[in-house]
Design a protein around this motif. Structure first.
Motif, mmCIF file in Angstrom:
data_model
loop_
_atom_site.group_PDB
_atom_site.id
_atom_site.type_symbol
_atom_site.label_atom_id
_atom_site.label_comp_id
_atom_site.label_asym_id
_atom_site.label_seq_id
_atom_site.Cartn_x
_atom_site.Cartn_y
_atom_site.Cartn_z
ATOM 1 N N TRP A 1 1.004 -1.536 0.206
ATOM 2 C CA TRP A 1 -0.027 -0.030 0.194
ATOM 3 C C TRP A 1 1.097 1.172 0.323
ATOM 4 C CZ3 TRP A 1 -3.738 -1.424 4.490
ATOM 5 C CH2 TRP A 1 -4.171 -3.336 3.711
ATOM 6 N N LEU A 2 0.600 2.241 -0.653
ATOM 7 C CA LEU A 2 1.194 3.239 -1.012
ATOM 8 C C LEU A 2 0.573 4.891 -0.926
ATOM 9 C CD1 LEU A 2 3.227 2.670 -4.549
ATOM 10 C CD2 LEU A 2 4.081 1.928 -2.514
ATOM 11 N N ASN A 3 1.733 5.910 -0.676
ATOM 12 C CA ASN A 3 1.051 6.630 -0.094
ATOM 13 C C ASN A 3 1.222 7.397 -1.189
ATOM 14 O OD1 ASN A 3 3.650 8.293 -0.460
ATOM 15 N ND2 ASN A 3 3.749 7.217 2.005
ATOM 16 N N ALA A 4 0.452 8.892 -1.867
ATOM 17 C CA ALA A 4 0.572 9.583 -2.811
ATOM 18 C C ALA A 4 2.150 10.165 -3.795
ATOM 19 C CB ALA A 4 0.226 11.403 -2.488
ATOM 20 N N ASN A 5 2.805 10.286 -2.170
ATOM 21 C CA ASN A 5 4.281 9.991 -3.138
ATOM 22 C C ASN A 5 5.419 8.846 -3.168
ATOM 23 O OD1 ASN A 5 4.213 12.686 -2.745
ATOM 24 N ND2 ASN A 5 4.664 12.310 -0.064
ATOM 25 N N GLY A 6 4.486 7.696 -3.858
ATOM 26 C CA GLY A 6 5.151 6.362 -3.360
ATOM 27 C C GLY A 6 5.648 5.384 -3.071
ATOM 28 N N GLY A 7 5.766 5.795 -2.020
ATOM 29 C CA GLY A 7 6.607 5.549 -0.258
ATOM 30 C C GLY A 7 5.288 4.207 -0.164
ATOM 31 N N ILE A 8 5.919 3.102 0.580
ATOM 32 C CA ILE A 8 4.991 2.371 1.323
ATOM 33 C C ILE A 8 4.566 2.850 2.440
ATOM 34 C CG2 ILE A 8 5.694 0.060 1.372
ATOM 35 C CD1 ILE A 8 7.702 0.169 -0.372
ATOM 36 N N GLU A 9 3.295 2.598 2.942
ATOM 37 C CA GLU A 9 3.025 2.568 3.746
ATOM 38 C C GLU A 9 2.508 1.010 4.254
ATOM 39 O OE1 GLU A 9 1.829 5.245 5.719
ATOM 40 O OE2 GLU A 9 2.472 6.760 4.217
ATOM 41 N N ALA A 10 2.463 0.050 4.309
ATOM 42 C CA ALA A 10 2.077 -0.907 4.132
ATOM 43 C C ALA A 10 2.941 -2.156 3.906
ATOM 44 C CB ALA A 10 0.767 -1.746 5.300
ATOM 45 N N ASP A 11 2.787 -3.708 3.909
ATOM 46 C CA ASP A 11 4.030 -4.077 2.885
ATOM 47 C C ASP A 11 2.863 -5.931 3.351
ATOM 48 O OD1 ASP A 11 5.785 -6.115 1.133
ATOM 49 O OD2 ASP A 11 6.252 -6.838 3.146
ATOM 50 N N VAL A 12 1.948 -6.022 2.466
ATOM 51 C CA VAL A 12 0.857 -6.927 2.970
ATOM 52 C C VAL A 12 0.703 -8.295 1.903
ATOM 53 C CG1 VAL A 12 -0.287 -5.474 4.054
ATOM 54 C CG2 VAL A 12 -0.392 -5.367 1.432
ATOM 55 N N THR A 13 0.470 -8.984 2.983
ATOM 56 C CA THR A 13 -0.574 -11.098 1.341
ATOM 57 C C THR A 13 -2.042 -10.305 1.974
ATOM 58 O OG1 THR A 13 -0.426 -12.371 3.772
ATOM 59 C CG2 THR A 13 1.608 -11.692 2.109
ATOM 60 N N ILE A 14 -2.385 -10.595 0.779
ATOM 61 C CA ILE A 14 -4.154 -10.287 0.921
ATOM 62 C C ILE A 14 -4.900 -12.067 0.190
ATOM 63 C CG2 ILE A 14 -5.909 -9.376 -0.004
ATOM 64 C CD1 ILE A 14 -4.751 -6.682 0.354
ATOM 65 N N THR A 15 -5.466 -12.602 0.912
ATOM 66 C CA THR A 15 -6.073 -13.827 0.742
ATOM 67 C C THR A 15 -8.071 -13.145 0.226
ATOM 68 O OG1 THR A 15 -4.493 -14.905 1.957
ATOM 69 C CG2 THR A 15 -7.122 -16.267 1.015
ATOM 70 N N ARG A 16 -7.571 -13.783 -1.352
ATOM 71 C CA ARG A 16 -9.541 -13.906 -1.613
ATOM 72 C C ARG A 16 -9.881 -14.687 -0.920
ATOM 73 N NH1 ARG A 16 -12.273 -11.469 -6.768
ATOM 74 N NH2 ARG A 16 -14.208 -10.375 -5.993
ATOM 75 N N LEU A 17 -11.297 -14.848 0.392
ATOM 76 C CA LEU A 17 -11.935 -15.594 1.110
ATOM 77 C C LEU A 17 -13.285 -16.017 0.214
ATOM 78 C CD1 LEU A 17 -11.641 -14.873 4.607
ATOM 79 C CD2 LEU A 17 -9.952 -16.708 2.854
ATOM 80 N N HIS A 18 -13.696 -14.739 -0.561
ATOM 81 C CA HIS A 18 -15.130 -14.947 -0.700
ATOM 82 C C HIS A 18 -14.876 -13.798 -2.371
ATOM 83 C CE1 HIS A 18 -15.823 -18.452 1.502
ATOM 84 N NE2 HIS A 18 -16.347 -17.571 2.453
ATOM 85 N N GLU A 19 -16.310 -14.038 -2.821
ATOM 86 C CA GLU A 19 -16.320 -12.843 -3.415
ATOM 87 C C GLU A 19 -16.045 -11.269 -3.114
ATOM 88 O OE1 GLU A 19 -17.354 -11.054 -7.224
ATOM 89 O OE2 GLU A 19 -16.741 -13.047 -6.970
ATOM 90 N N GLY A 20 -16.910 -11.251 -1.739
ATOM 91 C CA GLY A 20 -16.083 -9.880 -1.013
ATOM 92 C C GLY A 20 -16.062 -9.828 0.455
ATOM 93 N N ILE A 21 -15.090 -10.982 0.499
ATOM 94 C CA ILE A 21 -14.271 -11.260 1.864
ATOM 95 C C ILE A 21 -13.102 -11.277 1.410
ATOM 96 C CG2 ILE A 21 -14.308 -12.020 4.133
ATOM 97 C CD1 ILE A 21 -17.626 -12.902 3.203
ATOM 98 N N TYR A 22 -12.069 -10.792 1.873
ATOM 99 C CA TYR A 22 -10.594 -10.770 1.777
ATOM 100 C C TYR A 22 -9.729 -10.851 2.638
ATOM 101 C CZ TYR A 22 -10.907 -9.474 -2.797
ATOM 102 O OH TYR A 22 -10.928 -9.066 -3.917
ATOM 103 N N TRP A 23 -9.226 -11.396 3.303
ATOM 104 C CA TRP A 23 -8.054 -11.426 4.307
ATOM 105 C C TRP A 23 -6.895 -11.460 4.511
ATOM 106 C CZ3 TRP A 23 -8.902 -15.988 8.158
ATOM 107 C CH2 TRP A 23 -8.523 -16.070 9.302
ATOM 108 N N VAL A 24 -6.255 -10.503 5.050
ATOM 109 C CA VAL A 24 -5.570 -9.100 5.102
ATOM 110 C C VAL A 24 -4.055 -9.708 6.336
ATOM 111 C CG1 VAL A 24 -4.325 -6.756 4.997
ATOM 112 C CG2 VAL A 24 -6.595 -7.518 3.815
ATOM 113 N N VAL A 25 -3.289 -9.824 5.709
ATOM 114 C CA VAL A 25 -2.080 -10.395 6.725
ATOM 115 C C VAL A 25 -0.896 -8.845 6.808
ATOM 116 C CG1 VAL A 25 -0.430 -11.520 8.051
ATOM 117 C CG2 VAL A 25 -2.258 -12.273 6.603
ATOM 118 N N SER A 26 -0.180 -8.223 8.005
ATOM 119 C CA SER A 26 1.070 -7.597 7.944
ATOM 120 C C SER A 26 1.411 -7.766 9.130
ATOM 121 C CB SER A 26 -0.044 -6.000 7.972
ATOM 122 O OG SER A 26 1.087 -5.162 8.368
#
Length: 804
Positions: A518-543
């Motif tokens: 995830w980046l800020n407007a300057n292109g800097g890194i705000e977060a480094d994550v893995t994201i899994t799609r569990l269902h159509e509208g449900i995601y699991w985020v690990v940080s």
């Protein structure tokens, strides 16, 4: 007084006046400063006035250096601040302290701070009144200085007022005004004053003010002691003296000596005990408590032994749980900012803090990487009274204690425990603390005591860690990774929301795991994550464990306009990593779900059953081997753990993980990648989907069109016995100045040498072949050690082992 401003500064100490001054310089025309009594009346008035440049990191050194430049410029422009560059001398009594000081000096020189190592004979020759029989030498900083805290604060206030800032003394803020998590002003005795932004610079009173609006600002007061001697006959051009091994500092001032201490066990004091009218006030002096430090000072300056003491002083200072101050926007209350908790270094920090806070408030984003002082590093658990009392008693003394690698606090522990904490202890776990979590850093051998023996060399766990590392590389090992931050993002717009935040495309198949930033407007890194799609509208985020408050703040800040719900589920699931070439064989014993590559490929997630418990298995790795992370419901985690532990599997800790990830050149957010580093600079361009929009894309596209001037590089040290930590300068052959500094490091048991990640900031970074052809060395204490540069992992660069 008007009742509407753009910005209200609460607190008229040196920090508040510095922020007001810098806001006025940046063109803000609607700023007021409110002081409950008189300017400086809280704690600024009794500060020792030391203006040091050398801090524990590159970023804080930059802030401190600017403070000195600012105070000097004010003095030279006709303001009476009392600033003088007297120099400072920090002494070492043993070899480890000497190494620590020489390492800090190397970092300081890279940041433009003039400093040199002096042998003990040179010190006593130049300053014969200093007893040096027990010294190994010291670091001399000729441009360090001292200032008059009151005069400097008043100078900043005058300059701010001249630029249009309105200053009001005798105007206490009774409480903050906030609604639905948004600040809109303050309440005073004469009525409400409204503003879009409020910054609390009220020192130890900031915590209670913030709490009234629902903000968490973990700081707590402690007593701080010093004594001032009668005049004595020593030359007038004496440097400030610090002897951290004795816990003392000595400031020559107007023919007298100010002797202060940072004692190993401090005396916290409840804020309520200070009362509402604690202005220009003192606390009772505890001579018995102070006496050992006074004796150490008199031993160091024997000429002062027979001189009387004119002043015995004790006053409160505010401290934070980790000894670093609090800056930034409250994650709980939008528009409410904090600049407090300065741990007795407020004078030397105030200039730099004023500048970055003014920029932060104007742009609603920090102007540089300030994560180590960002208030979002803390969580509500850190703001509990019992925790703060216990930790403050230790934190004050840590300021002058050795800053050992991997040091662990001893107070206020066991705040957050894994559901298998006791089982891990039974395996010999030595726990470290991160974000309140107790985490197994390494495992002692049977019969050995799982405690740290600190040094700058190979510590007592070094060989234990080798065995854990080898198990992961050659067989299989179990990690407890429960401290991971975990979020559930769900709703009609979950995919659209996460695509707005993420560099990668999240419109993927159900069960797919995506690594991105995830980046800020300057292109800097705000977060480094893995994201899994569990269902159509449900995601699991690990940080990362330490990023919970920051991540949640970032998501909620950008949530408007998206029909999504974000839940922190970090303590609903334990996590066990089963990692190593035999991970599949081991895990298959406990589940009927096929784990072969064809049915369970890399970067996928499935629900499986282990020991009768439904868990989520993610085939992902941070160690560079075949493996799965098993997410088990908290209440049933022990059952899953016991199954996975049979037959007796080798347990591995976070020190081994750090070694393993470094061999793969895996980045660590907060060290290798921060909010001022872009994915292009960090070698993470492969995560970017250029065919979709996301925050920061415009900045990346502009950067992509230009040659890189900064590139993250993996360095392999030539000397197998030298260990690294962070901030070591990177030298390139033929260059007169360092070309960068180390961000993180670990020992490679695969190569039997230290590895480190750091950015090369030089035109050679534009071309991979030019950088790889360069000749580099790393400055480690007094030595420059040759190092080989890599732009790929030194272990399995083709990622064959990960894919099994």
């Amino acid at each position: 007084m008007r009742n509407q401003f753009d910005i209200i500064v609460v607190g008229g100490g040196i920090v508040g006046c510095s922020i007001a001054y810098h806001l006025s310089l940046s063109g803000e025309q609607s700023v007021c400063l409110l002081e409950r009594h008189k300017l400086t009346s809280g704690t600024t008035w009794h500060a020792a006035g030391l203006v040091a440049q050398l801090r524990a990191s590159t970023q804080l050194t930059r802030l401190a250096r600017y403070s000195g430049e600012l105070y000097e410029a004010l003095q030279n422009s006709g303001e009476s601040t009392g600033f003088r560059r007297t120099g400072a001398l920090t002494l070492a009594k043993h070899a480890e302290r000497r190494f620590e000081l020489e390492k800090l000096a190397a970092m300081a020189r890279r940041n433009g701070v003039d400093c040199a190592w002096l042998a003990s004979e040179e010190i006593t020759e130049r300053w014969p009144h200093i007893a040096g029989d027990d010294l190994l030498g010291g670091v001399y900083l000729p441009a360090d200085g001292q200032t008059n805290p009151v005069d400097t604060t008043l100078a900043l206030a005058r300059r701010a007022k001249a630029q249009g800032v309105e200053l009001y003394e005798d105007t206490p803020v009774q409480h903050l005004l906030a609604h639905n998590g948004v600040i809109y002003g303050v309440a005073t005795q004469t009525g409400e004053i409204h503003a879009n932004q409020v910054v609390l610079c009220a020192g130890l009173w900031s915590r209670d003010l913030g709490a009234g609006a629902g903000a968490n600002f973990p700081l707590y007061p402690a007593e701080h002691f010093y004594a001032v001697t009668e005049p004595l006959m020593i030359p007038g051009d004496q440097p400030i003296l610090r002897v951290p091994d004795d816990g003392i500092y000595i400031k020559p001032d107007a023919g007298r000596l100010l002797i202060g201490c940072f004692e190993s066990q401090a005396k916290p004091i409840a804020p309520a005990a200070l009362g509402e009218n604690f202005n220009f006030a003192e606390l009772p002096f505890d001579l018995e408590h102070f006496s050992p430090y006074l004796q150490a000072a008199l031993k160091r300056i024997p000429e002062a032994t027979d001189i009387g003491i004119r002043t015995w002083f004790n006053g409160p200072e505010s401290f934070t749980p980790d000894g670093r101050y609090l800056l930034g926007e409250s994650p709980e209350v939008s528009g409410l900012y904090i600049a407090a908790g300065f741990n007795s270094i407020g004078i030397q920090s105030a200039g730099g803090v004023g500048r970055v806070m003014a920029q932060w408030m104007q742009n609603q984003h920090p102007p540089m990487d300030l994560w180590e002082v960002d208030v979002r590093r803390f969580m509500p658990l850190h703001n509990q009274d019992d925790f703060l009392r216990q930790r403050t008693a230790e934190t004050l003394g840590r300021l002058y204690a050795m800053h050992w690698p991997f040091f662990q606090s001893t107070s206020a522990r066991n705040q957050r425990l894994s559901p298998v904490h006791d089982e891990l202890a039974g395996q010999g776990a030595c726990f470290g603390e991160l974000a309140g979590w107790e985490r197994a850093n390494w495992y002692a051998t049977p019969g050995a005591k799982p405690t740290y023996q600190y040094s700058y060399g190979k510590q007592n766990w070094f060989e234990n860690c080798r065995l854990e590392h080898q198990a992961v590389r050659t067989d299989v090992a179990l990690f407890d990774q429960t401290s991971f931050a975990k979020y559930l993002v769900r709703g009609v717009d979950a995919c659209r929301f996460l695509n707005h935040l993420s560099t990668a495309d999240l419109d993927v198949a159900i069960g797919q795991v995506v690594y991105c930033q995830w980046l800020n407007a300057n292109g800097g890194i705000e977060a480094d994550v893995t994201i899994t799609r569990l269902h159509e509208g449900i995601y699991w985020v690990v940080s990362a464990a330490a990023s919970v408050t920051r991540d949640l703040h970032w998501m909620r800040r950008h949530q408007r306009g998206f029909r999504v719900q974000v839940d922190d589920i970090s303590q609903r699931y334990a996590v066990f990593g089963i990692m190593g070439p035999n991970a599949r064989t081991h895990l298959q014993r406990f589940t009927d779900t096929p784990l072969e590559d064809e049915t369970f490929p890399f970067a996928t997630s499935r629900q499986i059953v282990i020991a009768g418990v439904q868990v989520r298995a993610m085939r992902i790795t941070y160690v560079g081997e075949l493996g799965w992370e098993i997410y088990a419901p908290w209440e049933e985690a022990a059952t899953v753990y016991r199954a996975l532990s049979e037959p007796a599997i080798k347990h591995a800790g976070y020190h081994a993980m750090d070694s393993l990830r470094m061999e793969k050149a895996y980045r660590h957010w907060g060290h290798d990648i921060t909010d001022e580093d872009s994915p292009l600079q960090a070698g993470l361009g492969f995560t970017i989907n250029w065919d979709k929009s996301f925050i920061g894309k415009d900045a990346l596209q502009a950067a992509k069109a230009q040659p890189l001037q900064k590139r993250l590089t993996l360095f392999q040290l030539a000397d197998p016995d030298v260990l690294l930590t962070h901030d070591e300068p990177i030298w390139a052959e033929g260059e007169p100045q360092p070309v960068g500094h180390i961000r993180s490091s670990a020992y490679s048991y695969h190569l039997n040498c230290s590895l480190a990640l750091g950015y090369v900031e030089h035109p050679m970074a534009a071309r991979r072949q030019d950088l790889l052809a360069g000749s580099f060395s790393l400055e480690v204490g007094p030595r420059k050690i040759p190092a080989l540069a890599h732009l790929r992992a030194v272990y399995d660069p083709q990622n064959l082992r990960i894919r099994g």
